[in-house]
Design a protein around this motif. Structure first.
Motif, mmCIF file in Angstrom:
data_model
loop_
_atom_site.group_PDB
_atom_site.id
_atom_site.type_symbol
_atom_site.label_atom_id
_atom_site.label_comp_id
_atom_site.label_asym_id
_atom_site.label_seq_id
_atom_site.Cartn_x
_atom_site.Cartn_y
_atom_site.Cartn_z
ATOM 1 N N SER A 195 0.664 -1.373 0.000
ATOM 2 C CA SER A 195 0.000 0.000 0.000
ATOM 3 C C SER A 195 0.701 1.450 0.000
ATOM 4 N N SER A 196 1.816 1.360 -0.492
ATOM 5 C CA SER A 196 2.475 2.734 -0.509
ATOM 6 C C SER A 196 2.059 3.583 -1.706
ATOM 7 N N SER A 197 2.081 4.929 -1.623
ATOM 8 C CA SER A 197 1.679 5.796 -2.728
ATOM 9 C C SER A 197 2.881 6.356 -3.479
ATOM 10 N N ALA A 198 4.100 5.923 -3.141
ATOM 11 C CA ALA A 198 5.289 6.398 -3.848
ATOM 12 C C ALA A 198 5.232 5.946 -5.306
ATOM 13 N N SER A 199 5.878 6.699 -6.181
ATOM 14 C CA SER A 199 5.849 6.356 -7.600
ATOM 15 C C SER A 199 6.577 5.033 -7.832
ATOM 16 N N TYR A 200 6.223 4.393 -8.905
ATOM 17 C CA TYR A 200 6.823 3.106 -9.220
ATOM 18 C C TYR A 200 6.757 2.872 -10.716
ATOM 19 N N ARG A 201 7.488 1.858 -11.187
ATOM 20 C CA ARG A 201 7.557 1.562 -12.611
ATOM 21 C C ARG A 201 6.966 0.190 -12.887
ATOM 22 N N ILE A 202 6.370 0.060 -14.067
ATOM 23 C CA ILE A 202 5.825 -1.234 -14.478
ATOM 24 C C ILE A 202 6.330 -1.551 -15.879
ATOM 25 N N PRO A 203 6.437 -2.832 -16.233
ATOM 26 C CA PRO A 203 6.754 -3.181 -17.626
ATOM 27 C C PRO A 203 5.606 -2.758 -18.536
ATOM 28 N N ILE A 204 5.914 -2.419 -19.781
ATOM 29 C CA ILE A 204 4.858 -1.935 -20.678
ATOM 30 C C ILE A 204 3.849 -3.024 -20.996
ATOM 31 N N HIS A 205 4.232 -4.290 -20.840
ATOM 32 C CA HIS A 205 3.298 -5.382 -21.123
ATOM 33 C C HIS A 205 2.585 -5.886 -19.875
ATOM 34 N N ALA A 206 2.732 -5.190 -18.765
ATOM 35 C CA ALA A 206 2.040 -5.604 -17.546
ATOM 36 C C ALA A 206 0.544 -5.377 -17.684
ATOM 37 N N ASP A 207 -0.230 -6.105 -16.893
ATOM 38 C CA ASP A 207 -1.669 -5.912 -16.733
ATOM 39 C C ASP A 207 -2.480 -6.355 -17.942
ATOM 40 N N PHE A 208 -1.919 -7.272 -18.722
ATOM 41 C CA PHE A 208 -2.663 -7.895 -19.807
ATOM 42 C C PHE A 208 -3.138 -9.273 -19.364
ATOM 43 N N LEU A 209 -4.309 -9.647 -19.838
ATOM 44 C CA LEU A 209 -4.819 -11.004 -19.648
ATOM 45 C C LEU A 209 -5.332 -11.473 -21.002
ATOM 46 N N ILE A 210 -4.742 -12.536 -21.523
ATOM 47 C CA ILE A 210 -5.072 -13.026 -22.858
ATOM 48 C C ILE A 210 -5.555 -14.462 -22.725
ATOM 49 N N VAL A 211 -6.787 -14.705 -23.137
ATOM 50 C CA VAL A 211 -7.382 -16.025 -22.967
ATOM 51 C C VAL A 211 -7.810 -16.573 -24.321
ATOM 52 N N PHE A 212 -7.183 -17.666 -24.739
ATOM 53 C CA PHE A 212 -7.592 -18.366 -25.950
ATOM 54 C C PHE A 212 -8.533 -19.501 -25.562
ATOM 55 N N SER A 213 -9.446 -19.797 -26.451
ATOM 56 C CA SER A 213 -10.438 -20.838 -26.174
ATOM 57 C C SER A 213 -9.825 -22.224 -26.120
ATOM 58 N N THR A 214 -8.624 -22.375 -26.684
ATOM 59 C CA THR A 214 -7.966 -23.679 -26.698
ATOM 60 C C THR A 214 -6.463 -23.481 -26.663
ATOM 61 N N VAL A 215 -5.722 -24.556 -26.449
ATOM 62 C CA VAL A 215 -4.265 -24.466 -26.360
ATOM 63 C C VAL A 215 -3.655 -24.434 -27.758
ATOM 64 N N PRO A 216 -2.421 -23.901 -27.890
ATOM 65 C CA PRO A 216 -1.795 -23.793 -29.220
ATOM 66 C C PRO A 216 -1.747 -25.131 -29.948
ATOM 67 N N GLY A 217 -2.137 -25.081 -31.213
ATOM 68 C CA GLY A 217 -2.094 -26.270 -32.050
ATOM 69 C C GLY A 217 -3.377 -27.070 -32.088
ATOM 70 N N PHE A 218 -4.351 -26.727 -31.233
ATOM 71 C CA PHE A 218 -5.527 -27.582 -31.084
ATOM 72 C C PHE A 218 -6.819 -26.932 -31.582
ATOM 73 N N TYR A 219 -7.774 -27.803 -31.818
ATOM 74 C CA TYR A 219 -9.100 -27.462 -32.322
ATOM 75 C C TYR A 219 -9.933 -26.783 -31.239
ATOM 76 N N SER A 220 -10.810 -25.883 -31.653
ATOM 77 C CA SER A 220 -11.739 -25.240 -30.729
ATOM 78 C C SER A 220 -13.164 -25.511 -31.207
ATOM 79 N N TRP A 221 -14.007 -25.984 -30.289
ATOM 80 C CA TRP A 221 -15.327 -26.481 -30.671
ATOM 81 C C TRP A 221 -16.418 -25.432 -30.515
ATOM 82 N N ARG A 222 -17.390 -25.491 -31.444
ATOM 83 C CA ARG A 222 -18.530 -24.575 -31.425
ATOM 84 C C ARG A 222 -19.786 -25.347 -31.783
#
Length: 294
Positions: A195-222
């Motif tokens: 909980s501190s309010s001092a300034s801080y740095r984050i990576p530019i790719h922080a705070d992303f959440l990426i969700v694919f319906s299936t794992v790489p290489g595999f079929y996705s059903w519909r």
């Protein structure tokens, strides 16, 4: 300050662990790495939860693809069920919804860039969903394929400072290949008995959440009537637990639901029959995300 400022690297940085840090890469680093960038802090440095108390929840953009100009791609019957259900549950969570149907690749890129150029200072977060055909490392627009990272490229903290430190969620319903997951049956029986309010740095790719319906290489059903397995599960969890569970816990139960409750039913095509699927979650989140009620 709300805009990025680039400063020279004359200011020495304190390294708490002593010594110097090096990257495991060959050659010199990009000269832009020597520039220090700043953006407004949306939450204290050590806060456990993301700040979801801005004036607005934020934008939710759904790129829905049913028909394609590419002859080898069939129409995605059932995708409008996914789109409607997702729009409804996200609207109930307070998002401002935009549904874009059957856009060409250039139009998708243009809309992404326009969205990244907007001021999101009063928004909690951003959601982008893509419902389309895909293959390993590629998604399809109406007219051609594109790389998934085109979707989030312009939302990194250096390019979209008004979303710096805020959650950026990407839900992608698409195949990532043509492999099938036949699953494994688990049983309680042993082999012997069956909980501190001092300034801080984050990576530019922080705070992303990426969700694919299936794992790489595999079929996705519909399902052509009820929609894709992944979107059915995601919408159900968001509908009933969207305010109660943090997003990673919620997505764990989405994965559980897809993995355990669904199985393909194509008895006329034995090689496709009784197949399984599990979503793939990539998280760069740095805090817990809970959709507090507005």
């Amino acid at each position: 300050m709300s805009e990025i400022e680039a400063l020279d690297n004359g200011e020495k940085e304190q390294r708490p662990n002593g010594g110097g840090d090096e990257g495991d890469a060959w050659g010199s680093s990009d000269s832009s790495a020597a520039m220090r960038r700043y953006a407004r802090m949306p939450v204290d440095r050590n806060a456990m939860y993301y700040n979801m108390n801005h004036k607005y929840r934020g934008m939710a953009i759904i790129f829905n693809h049913e028909h394609f100009d590419i002859h080898s791609l069939k129409s995605r019957t059932g995708t409008n069920v996914d789109s409607d259900n997702l729009a409804k549950v996200l609207k109930n969570l307070g998002f401002r919804i935009t549904v874009l149907n059957n856009l060409k690749c250039e139009d998708i890129n243009s809309y992404i860039r326009q969205t990244a150029d907007m001021d999101h200072s009063e928004n909690d977060c951003l959601v982008i969903a893509v419902l389309t055909h895909g293959e390993m490392g590629m998604l399809y627009a109406k007219d051609t394929h594109y790389k998934p990272d085109n979707l989030w490229y312009y939302f990194t903290a250096d390019k979209c400072p008004s979303l710096a430190g805020k959650p950026k969620l990407f839900f992608i319903q698409a195949c990532q290949g043509d492999k099938l997951d036949g699953g494994v049956t688990l049983t309680n029986r042993t082999e012997t008995d069956g909980s501190s309010s001092a300034s801080y740095r984050i990576p530019i790719h922080a705070d992303f959440l990426i969700v694919f319906s299936t794992v790489p290489g595999f079929y996705s059903w519909r399902n052509t009537t009820r929609g894709s397995w992944f979107m059915q599960a995601l919408c159900e969890e968001l509908r009933y637990s969207g305010y109660e569970r943090d997003i990673l816990t919620l997505l764990t139960f989405v994965a559980q639901k897809v993995a355990l409750d669904f199985e393909s039913n194509t008895p006329d095509m034995p090689c496709m029959h009784q197949q399984k699927q599990v979503p793939c979650i990539t998280s760069m989140m740095t805090r817990l995300l809970l959709f507090s009620k507005k």
